[in-house]
Design a protein around this motif. Sequence first.
Motif, PDB file in Angstrom:
ATOM      1  N   GLN A  35     -35.338  19.165  30.188  1.00 26.76           N
ATOM      2  CA  GLN A  35     -35.028  19.745  28.801  1.00 26.76           C
ATOM      3  C   GLN A  35     -34.657  21.257  28.747  1.00 26.76           C
ATOM      4  N   ILE A  36     -33.585  21.666  28.848  1.00 23.26           N
ATOM      5  CA  ILE A  36     -33.378  23.126  28.568  1.00 23.26           C
ATOM      6  C   ILE A  36     -33.347  23.677  27.213  1.00 23.26           C
ATOM      7  N   HIS A  37     -33.849  24.806  26.985  1.00 19.50           N
ATOM      8  CA  HIS A  37     -34.376  25.569  25.935  1.00 19.50           C
ATOM      9  C   HIS A  37     -33.361  26.789  25.669  1.00 19.50           C
ATOM     10  N   GLN A  38     -32.885  26.816  24.474  1.00 23.49           N
ATOM     11  CA  GLN A  38     -32.143  28.339  24.277  1.00 23.49           C
ATOM     12  C   GLN A  38     -33.013  29.135  24.264  1.00 23.49           C
ATOM     13  N   SER A  39     -33.975  29.436  23.821  1.00 22.28           N
ATOM     14  CA  SER A  39     -34.889  30.535  23.772  1.00 22.28           C
ATOM     15  C   SER A  39     -35.300  31.004  25.210  1.00 22.28           C
ATOM     16  N   LEU A  40     -35.094  30.073  26.286  1.00 18.90           N
ATOM     17  CA  LEU A  40     -35.592  30.599  27.447  1.00 18.90           C
ATOM     18  C   LEU A  40     -34.183  30.628  28.504  1.00 18.90           C
ATOM     19  N   GLY A  41     -33.084  31.021  27.891  1.00 17.64           N
ATOM     20  CA  GLY A  41     -31.834  31.290  28.343  1.00 17.64           C
ATOM     21  C   GLY A  41     -31.175  30.211  28.817  1.00 17.64           C
ATOM     22  N   TYR A  42     -31.368  28.823  28.112  1.00 22.65           N
ATOM     23  CA  TYR A  42     -30.849  27.765  28.530  1.00 22.65           C
ATOM     24  C   TYR A  42     -31.487  27.181  30.051  1.00 22.65           C
ATOM     25  N   LEU A  43     -32.633  27.588  30.226  1.00 26.27           N
ATOM     26  CA  LEU A  43     -33.384  27.151  31.434  1.00 26.27           C
ATOM     27  C   LEU A  43     -34.373  26.014  30.936  1.00 26.27           C
ATOM     28  N   THR A  44     -34.811  25.209  31.889  1.00 24.80           N
ATOM     29  CA  THR A  44     -36.053  24.446  31.663  1.00 24.80           C
ATOM     30  C   THR A  44     -37.182  25.388  31.876  1.00 24.80           C
ATOM     31  N   PRO A  45     -38.288  24.805  31.340  1.00 25.53           N
ATOM     32  CA  PRO A  45     -39.616  25.614  31.220  1.00 25.53           C
ATOM     33  C   PRO A  45     -40.030  25.596  32.844  1.00 25.53           C
ATOM     34  N   ASN A  46     -39.946  24.786  33.673  1.00 23.48           N
ATOM     35  CA  ASN A  46     -40.027  24.960  35.166  1.00 23.48           C
ATOM     36  C   ASN A  46     -39.191  25.975  35.788  1.00 23.48           C
ATOM     37  N   GLN A  47     -37.914  25.921  35.425  1.00 29.83           N
ATOM     38  CA  GLN A  47     -37.045  26.837  35.983  1.00 29.83           C
ATOM     39  C   GLN A  47     -37.450  28.456  35.506  1.00 29.83           C
ATOM     40  N   PHE A  48     -37.731  28.544  34.290  1.00 28.65           N
ATOM     41  CA  PHE A  48     -38.026  29.571  33.785  1.00 28.65           C
ATOM     42  C   PHE A  48     -39.258  30.318  34.157  1.00 28.65           C
ATOM     43  N   GLU A  49     -40.189  29.581  34.447  1.00 28.20           N
ATOM     44  CA  GLU A  49     -41.574  30.021  35.186  1.00 28.20           C
ATOM     45  C   GLU A  49     -41.328  30.390  36.701  1.00 28.20           C
TER      46      GLU A  49
END
Length: 53
Positions: A35-49
């Motif tokens: 699930q991508i997130h706008q607030s994370l720059g359209y990354l998934t939480p795992n990708q953002f981590e």
Amino acid sequence: GHLKREWVYQFKYKNFEEAYQSIFWYIEAFYNSKQIHQSLGYLTPNQFEKVSA
């Protein structure tokens, strides 16, 4: 809100443990990895981590 609409409201849980396991699986297997997130720059939480580390 997404969790409830996409997952919780689809099932009737027999007890707390069953609900906990189901929701935990949803978060770990789907939400954090797909699930991508706008607030994370359209990354998934795992990708953002991985990027933030």
